[in-house]
Design a protein around this motif. Structure first.
Motif, PDB file in Angstrom:
ATOM      1  N   LEU A  63      -9.808 -46.654 -27.958  1.00 17.08           N
ATOM      2  CA  LEU A  63      -9.828 -45.185 -28.036  1.00 17.08           C
ATOM      3  C   LEU A  63     -10.924 -44.568 -27.160  1.00 17.08           C
ATOM      4  CD1 LEU A  63      -9.058 -44.947 -31.836  1.00 17.08           C
ATOM      5  CD2 LEU A  63      -7.676 -43.923 -30.025  1.00 17.08           C
ATOM      6  N   GLY A  64     -11.926 -45.349 -26.826  1.00 19.43           N
ATOM      7  CA  GLY A  64     -12.982 -44.904 -25.906  1.00 19.43           C
ATOM      8  C   GLY A  64     -13.552 -43.546 -26.263  1.00 19.43           C
ATOM      9  N   ASN A  65     -13.660 -42.653 -25.253  1.00 16.75           N
ATOM     10  CA  ASN A  65     -14.275 -41.340 -25.482  1.00 16.75           C
ATOM     11  C   ASN A  65     -13.393 -40.375 -26.265  1.00 16.75           C
ATOM     12  OD1 ASN A  65     -16.590 -42.095 -24.216  1.00 16.75           O
ATOM     13  ND2 ASN A  65     -15.960 -41.284 -22.206  1.00 16.75           N
ATOM     14  N   ASP A  66     -12.150 -40.790 -26.549  1.00 18.40           N
ATOM     15  CA  ASP A  66     -11.299 -39.940 -27.393  1.00 18.40           C
ATOM     16  C   ASP A  66     -11.768 -39.976 -28.843  1.00 18.40           C
ATOM     17  OD1 ASP A  66      -9.719 -39.106 -25.392  1.00 18.40           O
ATOM     18  OD2 ASP A  66      -8.024 -40.451 -25.805  1.00 18.40           O
ATOM     19  N   LEU A  67     -12.640 -40.936 -29.134  1.00 22.14           N
ATOM     20  CA  LEU A  67     -13.075 -41.112 -30.523  1.00 22.14           C
ATOM     21  C   LEU A  67     -14.583 -40.903 -30.636  1.00 22.14           C
ATOM     22  CD1 LEU A  67     -12.460 -42.199 -33.450  1.00 22.14           C
ATOM     23  CD2 LEU A  67     -12.952 -44.480 -32.561  1.00 22.14           C
ATOM     24  N   PHE A  68     -14.987 -40.222 -31.731  1.00 21.87           N
ATOM     25  CA  PHE A  68     -16.414 -40.043 -31.995  1.00 21.87           C
ATOM     26  C   PHE A  68     -16.655 -40.377 -33.469  1.00 21.87           C
ATOM     27  CE2 PHE A  68     -19.993 -36.973 -32.982  1.00 21.87           C
ATOM     28  CZ  PHE A  68     -20.968 -37.758 -32.386  1.00 21.87           C
ATOM     29  N   ILE A  69     -17.692 -41.182 -33.717  1.00 21.54           N
ATOM     30  CA  ILE A  69     -17.944 -41.630 -35.102  1.00 21.54           C
ATOM     31  C   ILE A  69     -19.369 -41.271 -35.531  1.00 21.54           C
ATOM     32  CG2 ILE A  69     -17.900 -43.625 -36.672  1.00 21.54           C
ATOM     33  CD1 ILE A  69     -16.195 -45.071 -34.488  1.00 21.54           C
ATOM     34  N   PRO A  70     -19.538 -40.149 -36.255  1.00 17.06           N
ATOM     35  CA  PRO A  70     -20.851 -39.865 -36.818  1.00 17.06           C
ATOM     36  C   PRO A  70     -21.022 -40.639 -38.134  1.00 17.06           C
ATOM     37  CG  PRO A  70     -19.469 -37.863 -36.634  1.00 17.06           C
ATOM     38  CD  PRO A  70     -18.576 -39.055 -36.511  1.00 17.06           C
ATOM     39  N   GLY A  71     -22.234 -41.131 -38.402  1.00 15.01           N
ATOM     40  CA  GLY A  71     -22.469 -41.890 -39.640  1.00 15.01           C
ATOM     41  C   GLY A  71     -23.747 -41.445 -40.330  1.00 15.01           C
ATOM     42  N   HIS A  72     -23.634 -41.067 -41.604  1.00 14.88           N
ATOM     43  CA  HIS A  72     -24.835 -40.631 -42.343  1.00 14.88           C
ATOM     44  C   HIS A  72     -25.697 -41.841 -42.721  1.00 14.88           C
ATOM     45  CE1 HIS A  72     -27.300 -39.102 -45.715  1.00 14.88           C
ATOM     46  NE2 HIS A  72     -27.324 -38.022 -44.952  1.00 14.88           N
ATOM     47  N   HIS A  73     -27.005 -41.595 -42.836  1.00 12.20           N
ATOM     48  CA  HIS A  73     -27.950 -42.678 -43.149  1.00 12.20           C
ATOM     49  C   HIS A  73     -27.644 -43.409 -44.459  1.00 12.20           C
ATOM     50  CE1 HIS A  73     -30.476 -41.733 -39.809  1.00 12.20           C
ATOM     51  NE2 HIS A  73     -30.868 -40.562 -40.260  1.00 12.20           N
ATOM     52  N   TYR A  74     -26.878 -42.797 -45.354  1.00 10.16           N
ATOM     53  CA  TYR A  74     -26.576 -43.455 -46.632  1.00 10.16           C
ATOM     54  C   TYR A  74     -25.355 -44.379 -46.556  1.00 10.16           C
ATOM     55  CZ  TYR A  74     -29.656 -40.114 -49.119  1.00 10.16           C
ATOM     56  OH  TYR A  74     -30.705 -39.372 -49.578  1.00 10.16           O
ATOM     57  N   GLN A  75     -24.733 -44.447 -45.382  1.00 13.02           N
ATOM     58  CA  GLN A  75     -23.535 -45.281 -45.274  1.00 13.02           C
ATOM     59  C   GLN A  75     -23.892 -46.772 -45.294  1.00 13.02           C
ATOM     60  OE1 GLN A  75     -19.880 -44.173 -44.525  1.00 13.02           O
ATOM     61  NE2 GLN A  75     -20.940 -42.890 -46.016  1.00 13.02           N
ATOM     62  N   LYS A  76     -22.888 -47.577 -45.658  1.00 12.97           N
ATOM     63  CA  LYS A  76     -23.086 -49.032 -45.689  1.00 12.97           C
ATOM     64  C   LYS A  76     -23.332 -49.567 -44.278  1.00 12.97           C
ATOM     65  CE  LYS A  76     -19.902 -50.005 -49.419  1.00 12.97           C
ATOM     66  NZ  LYS A  76     -19.089 -51.046 -49.942  1.00 12.97           N
ATOM     67  N   ASP A  77     -24.063 -50.663 -44.165  1.00  9.86           N
ATOM     68  CA  ASP A  77     -24.319 -51.289 -42.856  1.00  9.86           C
ATOM     69  C   ASP A  77     -23.021 -51.632 -42.127  1.00  9.86           C
ATOM     70  OD1 ASP A  77     -26.998 -51.115 -43.116  1.00  9.86           O
ATOM     71  OD2 ASP A  77     -27.333 -53.221 -43.659  1.00  9.86           O
ATOM     72  N   GLU A  78     -22.013 -52.085 -42.894  1.00  9.18           N
ATOM     73  CA  GLU A  78     -20.756 -52.532 -42.263  1.00  9.18           C
ATOM     74  C   GLU A  78     -20.050 -51.378 -41.538  1.00  9.18           C
ATOM     75  OE1 GLU A  78     -19.019 -53.918 -45.975  1.00  9.18           O
ATOM     76  OE2 GLU A  78     -17.558 -52.283 -45.984  1.00  9.18           O
TER      77      GLU A  78
END
Ligand code: 13P
Ligand code: SF4
Length: 367
Positions: A34-49
């Motif tokens: 998906l390359g640049n078509d995809l963006f994944i923000p992740g909050h600090h409380y999310q699991k490591d996986e």
């Protein structure tokens, strides 16, 4: 919810049967495709996986800012909770789609205020205090209440900028209605020099002001919504006293969603970003007790082996709703994009989004 909706929202069984290696391999492959078509923000409380696959990690303010900035990715898989994904949808454009991998990833604090209760409170409070109140909304809240706040001259805030946002609010009106976290409201107001007797509490279930004898209507500066975080309320003064007794040299830092007593007795407090920055810049060998969510505390322990870090509450669990976003749900979301049949799309109605955006953009002036 009908059977079709339910099927759509429930993780198909084959994701539960995949091994971790298979899931990681699939996630890596689809992310690359998906390359640049995809963006994944992740909050600090999310699991490591899940954090492993995030393009950007941050506290709620940082994630709102990066979501607003990235106007190119067609798909945003938001690894956080529902109100954060709603904010991302409000801040992205019509061509972008925001997906929350598991719709059950809510926030118990955000559930403590709904629009009906807010409108009722506003009616009653303006009857008592007149046109002297500005509504200030912690981002941990639904889009429709953010829109209410936007329509009524208020703004959103996060624990990173709560102080400057309250200073702004007091330039608009004499009083603030602070929703939905009474603790962040009390802690921030007190920090700005507002004494506790100038704060009252609004009980949304009883529709009444809870004031003690010392509160007078004319003196009230802050009306605090009776909401709280069920994770951060698990840190208590008893934990601090016990720790101080056995290890007086261990420093304590907590999130300002903790109660006023806990924040007062700690050495420092701040957003997840501030907690991370403080620990990372602390001297090697320093000892810390942290009062916040466990996925973050465990990550700080892992990433700072030269420091001695513990949770302020030894029995602490992760935030259960943040934890709903796991690798199987994440891969399910990726697959749904790849197959052109997106699941768990977060779409805030246009009118609501426009008013909510006003409230959020007022906050963006103070970052
Ligand atoms: P931060 O803005 O500090 O990341 O906090 C979000 C949150 O939900 C804390 O419980
Ligand atoms: Fe909501 Fe508390 Fe979880 Fe933060 S830690 S997402 S405030 S329930």
């Amino acid at each position: 919810m009908n059977l079709f909706d339910l099927q759509e929202k429930t993780l198909p069984n084959h994701y539960k049967e995949m091994t971790n290696d298979q899931l990681r391999e699939r996630a890596t492959q689809l992310k690359k495709k998906l390359g640049n078509d995809l963006f994944i923000p992740g909050h600090h409380y999310q699991k490591d996986e899940v954090i492993e696959f995030a393009d950007s990690t941050g506290d709620s303010l940082q994630l709102a800012l990066v979501s607003a900035k990235n106007q190119k990715a067609k798909y945003v898989i938001f690894c956080g909770v529902h109100f954060m994904a709603e904010t991302a949808d409000i801040l992205t454009n019509e061509q972008q789609t925001v997906i929350l991998p598991d719709m059950r990833a809510g926030c118990s604090m955000a559930d403590m205020a709904n629009l009906h209760q807010t409108e009722k409170a506003w009616e009653e409070l303006t009857a008592v205090y007149g046109n002297t109140i500005v509504p200030m909304m912690y981002v941990n809240s639904t889009a429709d209440i953010k829109a209410f706040v936007g329509r009524n001259g208020g703004a959103t805030l996060t624990s990173s900028n709560a102080k400057s946002m309250l200073q702004w609010a007091f330039k608009q009106k004499k009083r603030v209605l602070f929703l939905p976290d009474q603790h962040l409201g009390r802690n921030t107001g007190y920090d700005l020099g507002i004494p506790l007797h100038e704060m009252t509490v609004w009980d949304p279930l009883k529709n009444e002001i809870i004031a003690d004898k010392k509160n007078t209507i004319s003196e009230t500066k802050m009306i605090l919504w009776r909401g709280h975080c069920s994770v951060h309320e698990n840190f208590t003064v008893e934990h601090i006293e016990e720790l101080r007794h056995h290890e007086p040299d261990r420093r304590i830092i907590v999130h300002p969603e903790c109660t006023w007593d806990v924040v007062q007795q700690s050495d420092d407090s701040g957003s997840t970003k501030k907690i991370i920055d403080t620990i990372e810049s602390a001297p090697s060998g320093s000892k810390w007790a942290i009062g916040t969510e466990m996925n973050l505390v465990n990550r700080l322990i892992k990433n700072n082996p030269d420091k001695d870090i513990v949770s302020l509450n030894k029995e602490m669990c992760p935030c259960l709703t943040m934890n709903r976003i796991d690798l199987p749900h994440f891969v399910w979301a990726l697959d749904s994009i790849d197959q052109g049949n997106m699941i768990n799309v977060i779409k805030v109605e246009r009118d609501i989004a426009a008013d909510a955006k006003n409230a959020i953009e007022r906050m963006f002036q103070f970052v």
